[in-house]
Design a protein around this motif. Structure first.
Motif, PDB file in Angstrom:
ATOM      1  N   MET A   1      32.150 -20.684  76.850  1.00 36.09           N
ATOM      2  CA  MET A   1      30.919 -20.327  77.560  1.00 36.09           C
ATOM      3  C   MET A   1      30.313 -19.103  76.905  1.00 36.09           C
ATOM      4  O   MET A   1      30.988 -18.154  76.569  1.00 36.09           O
ATOM      5  N   SER A   2      29.074 -19.142  76.718  1.00 32.83           N
ATOM      6  CA  SER A   2      28.417 -18.052  76.029  1.00 32.83           C
ATOM      7  C   SER A   2      27.829 -17.083  77.029  1.00 32.83           C
ATOM      8  O   SER A   2      27.074 -17.456  77.917  1.00 32.83           O
ATOM      9  N   LEU A   3      28.212 -15.835  76.921  1.00 26.86           N
ATOM     10  CA  LEU A   3      27.685 -14.849  77.850  1.00 26.86           C
ATOM     11  C   LEU A   3      26.330 -14.364  77.392  1.00 26.86           C
ATOM     12  O   LEU A   3      25.384 -14.272  78.146  1.00 26.86           O
ATOM     13  N   SER A   4      26.263 -14.026  76.120  1.00 30.75           N
ATOM     14  CA  SER A   4      24.986 -13.571  75.638  1.00 30.75           C
ATOM     15  C   SER A   4      24.837 -14.069  74.222  1.00 30.75           C
ATOM     16  O   SER A   4      25.500 -13.620  73.311  1.00 30.75           O
ATOM     17  N   ALA A   5      24.027 -15.065  74.101  1.00 29.14           N
ATOM     18  CA  ALA A   5      23.866 -15.673  72.804  1.00 29.14           C
ATOM     19  C   ALA A   5      22.889 -14.875  71.965  1.00 29.14           C
ATOM     20  O   ALA A   5      22.870 -14.958  70.755  1.00 29.14           O
ATOM     21  N   ASP A   6      22.071 -14.105  72.663  1.00 30.59           N
ATOM     22  CA  ASP A   6      20.967 -13.493  71.960  1.00 30.59           C
ATOM     23  C   ASP A   6      21.179 -11.990  71.789  1.00 30.59           C
ATOM     24  O   ASP A   6      20.405 -11.180  72.263  1.00 30.59           O
ATOM     25  N   VAL A   7      22.269 -11.651  71.159  1.00 36.05           N
ATOM     26  CA  VAL A   7      22.526 -10.251  70.902  1.00 36.05           C
ATOM     27  C   VAL A   7      21.625  -9.815  69.750  1.00 36.05           C
ATOM     28  O   VAL A   7      21.636 -10.418  68.694  1.00 36.05           O
ATOM     29  N   PRO A   8      20.827  -8.807  69.977  1.00 33.53           N
ATOM     30  CA  PRO A   8      19.927  -8.396  68.909  1.00 33.53           C
ATOM     31  C   PRO A   8      20.717  -7.713  67.802  1.00 33.53           C
ATOM     32  O   PRO A   8      21.618  -6.936  68.061  1.00 33.53           O
ATOM     33  N   VAL A   9      20.395  -8.037  66.610  1.00 31.04           N
ATOM     34  CA  VAL A   9      21.062  -7.384  65.497  1.00 31.04           C
ATOM     35  C   VAL A   9      20.017  -6.596  64.730  1.00 31.04           C
ATOM     36  O   VAL A   9      19.110  -7.161  64.147  1.00 31.04           O
ATOM     37  N   ALA A  10      20.156  -5.299  64.788  1.00 31.10           N
ATOM     38  CA  ALA A  10      19.194  -4.454  64.098  1.00 31.10           C
ATOM     39  C   ALA A  10      19.487  -4.526  62.606  1.00 31.10           C
ATOM     40  O   ALA A  10      20.628  -4.691  62.199  1.00 31.10           O
ATOM     41  N   PRO A  11      18.475  -4.425  61.798  1.00 32.48           N
ATOM     42  CA  PRO A  11      18.721  -4.396  60.359  1.00 32.48           C
ATOM     43  C   PRO A  11      19.581  -3.188  60.028  1.00 32.48           C
ATOM     44  O   PRO A  11      19.424  -2.133  60.639  1.00 32.48           O
ATOM     45  N   PRO A  12      20.505  -3.350  59.108  1.00 25.69           N
ATOM     46  CA  PRO A  12      21.432  -2.243  58.843  1.00 25.69           C
ATOM     47  C   PRO A  12      20.712  -1.050  58.232  1.00 25.69           C
ATOM     48  O   PRO A  12      20.094  -1.149  57.193  1.00 25.69           O
ATOM     49  N   ARG A  13      20.779   0.079  58.939  1.00 25.77           N
ATOM     50  CA  ARG A  13      20.239   1.326  58.408  1.00 25.77           C
ATOM     51  C   ARG A  13      21.387   2.315  58.480  1.00 25.77           C
ATOM     52  O   ARG A  13      21.344   3.292  59.198  1.00 25.77           O
ATOM     53  N   VAL A  14      22.385   1.970  57.711  1.00 27.48           N
ATOM     54  CA  VAL A  14      23.667   2.641  57.873  1.00 27.48           C
ATOM     55  C   VAL A  14      23.521   4.158  57.751  1.00 27.48           C
ATOM     56  O   VAL A  14      23.975   4.899  58.595  1.00 27.48           O
ATOM     57  N   ASN A  15      22.850   4.593  56.711  1.00 29.15           N
ATOM     58  CA  ASN A  15      22.845   6.025  56.469  1.00 29.15           C
ATOM     59  C   ASN A  15      22.198   6.800  57.610  1.00 29.15           C
ATOM     60  O   ASN A  15      22.739   7.769  58.104  1.00 29.15           O
ATOM     61  N   LEU A  16      21.036   6.306  58.056  1.00 32.91           N
ATOM     62  CA  LEU A  16      20.322   6.993  59.122  1.00 32.91           C
ATOM     63  C   LEU A  16      21.161   7.022  60.395  1.00 32.91           C
ATOM     64  O   LEU A  16      21.326   8.050  61.041  1.00 32.91           O
TER      65      LEU A  16
ATOM     66  N   PRO B 119      25.661 -19.200  67.792  1.00 39.15           N
ATOM     67  CA  PRO B 119      24.357 -18.554  67.796  1.00 39.15           C
ATOM     68  C   PRO B 119      24.425 -17.033  67.654  1.00 39.15           C
ATOM     69  O   PRO B 119      23.461 -16.425  67.191  1.00 39.15           O
ATOM     70  N   GLY B 120      25.539 -16.429  68.020  1.00 38.69           N
ATOM     71  CA  GLY B 120      25.639 -14.974  67.934  1.00 38.69           C
ATOM     72  C   GLY B 120      25.994 -14.469  66.546  1.00 38.69           C
ATOM     73  O   GLY B 120      26.162 -13.271  66.355  1.00 38.69           O
ATOM     74  N   LEU B 121      26.134 -15.374  65.585  1.00 39.67           N
ATOM     75  CA  LEU B 121      26.519 -14.964  64.236  1.00 39.67           C
ATOM     76  C   LEU B 121      25.395 -15.282  63.249  1.00 39.67           C
ATOM     77  O   LEU B 121      24.547 -16.140  63.516  1.00 39.67           O
ATOM     78  N   THR B 122      25.415 -14.606  62.105  1.00 44.78           N
ATOM     79  CA  THR B 122      24.434 -14.907  61.073  1.00 44.78           C
ATOM     80  C   THR B 122      24.789 -16.237  60.405  1.00 44.78           C
ATOM     81  O   THR B 122      25.889 -16.766  60.599  1.00 44.78           O
ATOM     82  N   ALA B 123      23.847 -16.746  59.616  1.00 48.29           N
ATOM     83  CA  ALA B 123      24.105 -17.992  58.893  1.00 48.29           C
ATOM     84  C   ALA B 123      25.332 -17.821  58.001  1.00 48.29           C
ATOM     85  O   ALA B 123      26.205 -18.693  57.958  1.00 48.29           O
ATOM     86  N   SER B 178      20.614 -18.447  65.304  1.00 52.96           N
ATOM     87  CA  SER B 178      19.800 -18.950  66.413  1.00 52.96           C
ATOM     88  C   SER B 178      18.311 -18.734  66.175  1.00 52.96           C
ATOM     89  O   SER B 178      17.478 -19.316  66.870  1.00 52.96           O
ATOM     90  N   THR B 179      17.962 -17.883  65.179  1.00 52.07           N
ATOM     91  CA  THR B 179      16.545 -17.633  64.914  1.00 52.07           C
ATOM     92  C   THR B 179      16.009 -18.563  63.829  1.00 52.07           C
ATOM     93  O   THR B 179      14.834 -18.483  63.481  1.00 52.07           O
ATOM     94  N   LEU B 180      16.868 -19.434  63.297  1.00 49.95           N
ATOM     95  CA  LEU B 180      16.432 -20.314  62.208  1.00 49.95           C
ATOM     96  C   LEU B 180      15.848 -21.609  62.751  1.00 49.95           C
ATOM     97  O   LEU B 180      16.223 -22.061  63.831  1.00 49.95           O
ATOM     98  N   PRO B 181      14.927 -22.228  61.988  1.00 51.56           N
ATOM     99  CA  PRO B 181      14.390 -23.516  62.415  1.00 51.56           C
ATOM    100  C   PRO B 181      15.491 -24.582  62.469  1.00 51.56           C
ATOM    101  O   PRO B 181      16.510 -24.454  61.782  1.00 51.56           O
ATOM    102  N   TYR B 182      15.251 -25.605  63.247  1.00 51.79           N
ATOM    103  CA  TYR B 182      16.274 -26.617  63.504  1.00 51.79           C
ATOM    104  C   TYR B 182      16.789 -27.259  62.216  1.00 51.79           C
ATOM    105  O   TYR B 182      17.999 -27.416  62.026  1.00 51.79           O
TER     106      TYR B 182
END
Lengths: 346, 283, 299
Positions: A1-16, B119-123, B178-182
């Motif tokens: 079961m998926s709790l949160s499928a839509d975890v936002p992933v920020a672009p890596p700005r490691v240094n900042l 869906p929670g992982l990158t391609a 999950s952000t990619l087209p089908y």
């Protein structure tokens, strides 16, 4: 079961980001102990650190791993009592006692994680309640655990590491901070590793994960072990540094729910979520009490205040689930993104 | 039956040999042989006494109307369903029940009808999950960043990039899947199966939901994979045109029974098939 | 047959357990109703039990006649159930079941807090006019109250069964429970059905609240009956009313027997976790409970 499928992933700005974290850490280590009053440390910072760590541990299991646990407080209790008994009976030093306590919590976590190999969803969530009730019962029933103290409440040993006496508020704060920072870094490494990826894979689609060869059983048990170990250390901080007593009473179902609420409010499957959620959970009752004493001048008694707190907390949970399922972490993410945009433009 | 075929490097072979390294080997057994598979749910008999084989390097289609039992068959081969009777033989090794969790080690990979991606992982992470089965470095080595773990990850990343480039999805590797087209997600699903270098690949409706262009692209990929690696493919597909064009042999299921089996030309002519399947579809 | 006093005592313990099992089932049924239609494990069911009992007893204490108080509470509970469906469940309708569960966890906090804010935190005595005197059948003593409670529970289950079998709404409920998408496709009005089910769950909470309240006194701890119902649910399967009843009986009986025969060896108090242990053992053999629908994965 998926709790949160839509975890936002920020672009890596490691240094900042790393710079920001370093600055935050520097403030926490160098500035806070100097300027924070004993009240701030004891009423806010210590419970905040303990609960953040517990939230971090649960987030690994529930946020990243998708295995919902309603028994976090049991593992806090195991950690606290194990550390106490290792020190009492084997005379080990505090650092070693903490390691042994983490190991004990991990072992018990694996035992109560075994049902996860067969059960899913609500069946599993309910079965974790077994841990909650059994551990609390055992610690209350068998007085050996609390060294046969008549009240069941024992004073935590003095906090000393090597020749360092950490028993003053500042010392306890630094003790807790060290543990929390160290473990947070470890969790950061775990989440970024292939094992962390496996964990998310199992959460998102267990059957697919199994079929393509992700070691599902091992992944789940390791998640239970690590999560329980971390929550166990949170229990040590709670008992040793915050309460300064070791007792089963505080590690009840409400505490378990509190830890769960922390990661819902803070943001599932994020590291900073545990900290944001814990901050809100700790500060909110204090704010409520301040506000009411200011607005109603003591006309509202403590009992009523507790009830109001309960109602508002429940409403906050529902509101977050409806309006911001990714929690404070997502709100913070948007805020920093906006700030960045403004800075870039200006 | 002893033929020299081109096949993928097996799981036990030297790692890092690359997806498209070609190893000559002699195989005496079919890539897959089903013998008398029966399966029922409650009172419904989903599969009745199904037997057929897939030769190495063959594209073997299974067609049939909805509910014919095609997906059930793939699920039996994947070990998700336990057959009531019959055996599944993979490269000469017989199983009464396929062990789902060891499927990848046995050399079988599959894609999913309804896209069972994470869906929670990158391609890239999704595709790399297809390599989890052969990973050796433990959690501790990974967390501590030991060199063995680091070089293993680097090797995996290389293989992921290689397969992604081949399927034309190299540009989206760092995107959340999950952000990619089908259509792209379908390719990621295929990449996740291929990266494991299987000997048998099961494709459960790879064309479903794709546009005409995407279908052509997917068909080209399937053929290219087979040609370059010589793996055996089971293809479940509704698009008859695609099936006729791609497959070497076709098995036709209807209500859990295999009603025909043969080359595309034979199947096209088979009166039973025309009546039960093509006829029904046309009506 | 019942010659030895030990055996007689064991039977008496078991019967007592079975009857408390009915009480567990009573709470569990409220869960099943909602789970079947919306797939939500409604943790707030316990809080609803508390709310119902507290509302009723407070009305009676304010000189509202018994039946009028029942009627008013009924309306309030139905309204509460309906309001929950509208304000909490509906905005979350396309989210994961676990998210919904967590929402009901928050909801339980809201209802518990609100119930006590409105009616106060003191313990109320609730007298339903049923004697608690035990009577003897074939040498064993049975509590009159427990028997009446069991009868009321049986009546409620019968009414529910009739409702689902013979009324239009009931039939559509079953359609929804079997296949939500199909039900939407044929045009059943999902919203109204779920509203109805939440209303029914409110009513079940009232019945459970009255019986449990009469037994334990009406106070905060009443909402903890949810913790008694959960292992029953897990054991019986979340989606089966029959399962809830059978599991309630099984857990009631084994729990009492264990308390009497096992308890003394481990210091007693095992009822806090024993039911969970029983449920877990069964679950390891049957992961969807005794009567739960088998999860058939489609891939």
């Amino acid at each position: 079961m998926s709790l949160s499928a839509d975890v936002p992933v920020a672009p890596p700005r490691v240094n900042l980001r790393a710079l920001g974290l370093l600055a935050l850490l520097a403030v926490a280590v160098l500035v806070v102990p100097v300027i924070a009053s004993p009240y701030v440390i004891e009423a806010i910072l210590l419970p905040f650190l303990a609960l953040s760590l517990a939230g971090l541990g649960l987030n690994l299991l529930t946020g990243y791993g998708g295995q919902v646990s309603l028994g976090s407080a049991a593992f806090m209790a195991v950690g606290a009592f194990a550390a106490y008994n290792f020190q009492l009976r084997l005379g080990v030093s505090l650092p070693l006692a903490i390691v042994l306590a983490a190991a004990t919590a991990a072992a018990i976590g694996v035992v109560f994680g075994l049902p996860s190999l067969r059960l899913r969803g609500f069946y599993l969530a309910v079965s974790t309640l077994a841990a909650q009730f059994f551990v609390q019962w055992a610690l209350t029933k068998f007085s050996w655990f609390s060294n046969d103290s008549a009240s069941g409440v024992v004073a935590a040993p003095r906090l000393t590491v090597a020749s360092l006496d950490l028993d003053a508020p500042q010392g306890r704060y630094l003790f807790a901070l060290t543990l929390v920072v160290g473990i947070t870094f470890l969790v950061h490494r775990i989440v970024g590793s292939r094992a962390g990826v496996n964990l998310i894979a199992v959460r998102d689609d267990e059957t697919a994960a199994k079929v393509i060869g992700v070691p599902v059983l091992r992944t789940k048990l390791v998640a239970f072990a690590i999560s329980s170990a971390i929550i166990g250390v949170a229990g040590v901080i709670w008992a040793y540094a915050y309460l300064r007593t070791v007792e089963p009473a505080g590690f009840n179902l409400d505490r378990s729910f509190q830890v769960l609420f922390i990661i819902i409010i803070g943001g599932l499957a994020t590291i900073r979520g545990a900290f944001l959620g814990a901050a809100l959970i700790v500060v909110f009752p204090l704010l409520l009490a301040r506000t009411s004493s200011f607005a109603f001048e003591g006309l509202v008694d403590a009992g009523v205040l507790k009830l109001v707190e309960r109602v508002v907390l429940g409403l906050v949970i529902i509101l977050f689930l409806i309006a911001e399922p990714n929690g404070l972490s997502a709100i913070l993410g948007r805020a920093t993104a906006r700030l960045r945009a403004v800075l870039r433009r200006g | 039956m002893s033929t020299t075929v081109v096949r993928l490097a097996a799981a036990g072979d030297a790692p890092g040999s690359g997806v498209f390294s070609v190893a000559a080997a002699t195989t005496s057994a079919p890539a897959l042989a089903l013998d008398g598979i029966c399966l029922s749910f409650g009172g419904i008999r989903a599969l009745r006494d199904i037997s057929f084989d897939v030769a190495p390097g063959e594209i073997r289609a299974i067609i049939g109307p909805n509910g014919a039992g095609k997906s059930s068959l793939v699920n039996v081969i994947s070990g998700l369903y336990r057959a009531d009777a019959g055996t599944v033989q993979i490269a000469g090794q017989a199983f009464a029940r396929m062990p789902a969790s060891r499927l990848a080690k046995i050399g079988v990979a599959r894609t999913f009808q309804n896209l069972a991606l994470f869906p929670g992982l990158t391609a890239a992470q999704n595709i790399a999950s297809g390599l989890a089965f052969r990973r050796r470095s433990g959690l501790l080595a990974q967390v501590l960043g030991l060199s063995a773990a680091r070089s293993e990850s680097a090797r995996e990343d290389e293989e992921v990039r290689e397969i992604a480039a081949f399927l034309g999805i190299g540009g989206v590797l760092d995107r959340l899947v999950s952000t990619l087209p089908y259509g792209v997600q379908k390719q990621v699903d295929l990449a996740r199966a291929l990266v494991a270098e299987p000997n048998l690949l099961m494709l459960d409706e790879p064309m479903a939901g794709l546009t005409v262009t995407e279908k052509a692209e997917m068909a080209a990929h399937i053929r290219a994979v087979r040609d370059r690696t010589g793996l055996a493919i089971i293809l479940i597909e509704h698009d008859i045109g695609v099936v006729m064009e791609l497959s070497d042999r076709i098995a036709v299921l209807d209500h859990g029974v295999k009603i025909a089996d043969g080359t595309p030309v034979e199947i096209r002519r088979d009166p039973e098939v025309i009546r039960a399947y093509l006829g029904a579809e046309a009506a | 047959m019942m010659d030895s006093p030990e055996l007689l005592f064991a039977v008496e313990v078991a019967v007592g357990g079975l009857l408390s099992g009915v009480m567990y089932a009573l709470v569990a049924i409220g869960f099943v109703l909602i789970y079947k239609t919306s797939g939500v494990l409604n943790f707030a069911q316990g809080a609803m039990v508390l709310f119902a009992a507290l509302t009723f007893v407070s009305l009676v204490e304010r000189q509202v006649p018994f039946w009028a108080a029942i009627a008013v509470t009924l309306v309030i509970m139905a309204g509460l159930g309906f309001a929950i469906e509208r304000t909490v469940l509906r905005p979350l309708s396309n989210r994961s079941p676990m998210t919904l569960f967590m929402a009901t966890l928050g909801l339980s906090y809201v209802i518990e807090g609100a119930a006590q804010l409105i009616w106060g935190t003191q313990v109320h005595r609730l007298d339903l006019g049923v004697s608690n005197a035990p009577f003897e059948v074939g040498g064993i003593f049975i509590s009159t109250f427990d028997l009446v409670a069991a009868a009321i529970a049986a009546a409620m289950v019968s009414v529910l069964t009739l409702f689902f079998r013979y009324t239009r709404t009931g039939l559509s409920f079953r359609a929804v429970a079997d296949d939500t998408f199909a039900a939407i496709a044929v045009g059943l009005r999902l919203g109204r059905i779920q509203g109805t089910v939440w209303t029914a769950a409110g009513v079940v909470a009232l019945v459970a609240g009255l019986l449990w309240g009469a037994r334990l006194g009406v106070q905060f701890s009443l909402s903890l009956v949810v913790l008694k119902a959960l292992p029953v649910l897990v054991l019986g399967g979340f989606d089966s009313i029959v399962g809830a009843i059978v599991a309630g009986l099984v857990i009631g009986a084994t729990e009492k027997l264990a308390e009497v025969y096992l308890g003394p060896f481990v210091g007693g108090g095992i009822e806090s976790w024993f039911a969970y242990a029983v449920a877990l053992v069964v679950l390891l053999v049957r992961p969807s409970g005794l009567f739960g629908k088998k999860l058939v994965e489609r891939y």
